[in-house]
Write a protein that holds these residues in place. Structure first.
Motif, PDB file in Angstrom:
ATOM      1  N   PRO A 183       0.927  -1.113   0.162  1.00  0.00           N
ATOM      2  CA  PRO A 183      -0.002  -0.115  -0.104  1.00  0.00           C
ATOM      3  C   PRO A 183       0.658   1.356   0.106  1.00  0.00           C
ATOM      4  O   PRO A 183       1.995   0.957   0.495  1.00  0.00           O
ATOM      5  CB  PRO A 183      -0.875  -0.053   1.336  1.00  0.00           C
ATOM      6  N   PRO A 184       0.212   2.382  -0.520  1.00  0.00           N
ATOM      7  CA  PRO A 184       1.048   3.499  -0.268  1.00  0.00           C
ATOM      8  C   PRO A 184       1.449   3.894   1.111  1.00  0.00           C
ATOM      9  O   PRO A 184       2.737   4.597   1.328  1.00  0.00           O
ATOM     10  CB  PRO A 184       0.246   4.727  -0.877  1.00  0.00           C
ATOM     11  N   SER A 185       0.633   3.231   2.146  1.00  0.00           N
ATOM     12  CA  SER A 185       1.050   3.959   3.437  1.00  0.00           C
ATOM     13  C   SER A 185       0.391   3.045   4.236  1.00  0.00           C
ATOM     14  O   SER A 185      -0.889   2.654   3.738  1.00  0.00           O
ATOM     15  CB  SER A 185       0.886   5.363   3.705  1.00  0.00           C
ATOM     16  N   PRO A 186       0.648   2.695   5.458  1.00  0.00           N
ATOM     17  CA  PRO A 186      -0.291   1.997   6.419  1.00  0.00           C
ATOM     18  C   PRO A 186      -1.568   2.619   6.593  1.00  0.00           C
ATOM     19  O   PRO A 186      -2.620   1.991   6.804  1.00  0.00           O
ATOM     20  CB  PRO A 186       0.407   1.824   7.681  1.00  0.00           C
ATOM     21  N   GLU A 187      -1.579   4.062   6.626  1.00  0.00           N
ATOM     22  CA  GLU A 187      -2.979   4.672   6.836  1.00  0.00           C
ATOM     23  C   GLU A 187      -3.970   4.529   5.632  1.00  0.00           C
ATOM     24  O   GLU A 187      -4.911   4.414   5.738  1.00  0.00           O
ATOM     25  CB  GLU A 187      -2.427   6.254   6.902  1.00  0.00           C
TER      26      GLU A 187
END
Length: 185
Positions: free
Chosen positions: A124-128
């Motif tokens: 993913p681009p970030s965990p968020e």
């Protein structure tokens, strides 16, 4: 002409593996998506040999004993899931690239049985952003999402085990990157 590629694709739940693979196969219909085998009963709407190969526990165990599974696991101490070896070998022999969309432990098993495969982690681009995607799916309770995010942290910590990491910011871009890695673009 180069040999067809076996792509082993791993990524956390909610990263978009299914969506990216669907787009990749739309662009490159010669790609075969491996169909897993399971000992569980079909759910409503599931079709044998399309969604899974539904087989008896005895047949599954025989395939494991005979070396007929590239990877397998027993999930929650109940049903068994795995990737039958022969359909993958047959598709590769026919000149088709093959994708295994499996979990981290399965990928580790495949590395032992087919080390020449291309192992790619879809991140993913970030965990968020991963958490946002899981919440927006609206398919699971907060406790289940928390479990998936904990598993995702473990999976993301393993990215160094893979030949390549593709970040799924955009489905089209991620599918193109996978095609490039497979030598299709």
């Amino acid at each position: 002409m180069t040999s067809p590629v076996l792509l082993v694709l791993v990524g956390p739940s909610g990263v978009g593996k299914g969506t990216v693979v669907r787009r990749l196969r739309e662009k490159h219909p010669q790609i075969v998506l491996s169909v897993s085998a399971t000992t569980r009963a079909p759910r409503v709407g599931e079709v044998d040999a399309v969604h899974y190969h539904f087989i008896s526990p005895q047949r599954f165990d025989a395939l494991v004993t005979e070396g007929g599974m590239l990877e397998w696991a027993q999930v929650f101490g109940l049903d068994k899931y795995g990737t039958p070896r022969q359909p993958v070998l047959d598709a590769l022999a026919e000149g088709h690239p093959v994708i295994l969309e499996i979990d981290l432990e399965g990928a580790r098993q495949v590395r032992g049985t087919m080390p020449d495969a291309l192992f790619v982690f879809l991140a993913p681009p970030s965990p968020e952003e991963l958490e946002r995607r899981l919440v927006e799916r609206g398919t699971e309770a907060p406790e289940a999402i928390a479990r998936r995010l904990a598993t995702a942290r473990t999976e993301m910590a393993s990215m160094g085990e893979f030949d390549a990491v593709v970040t799924n910011v955009d489905v089209e871009q991620a599918a193109s990157e996978l095609a490039r890695l497979m030598g299709l673009e």
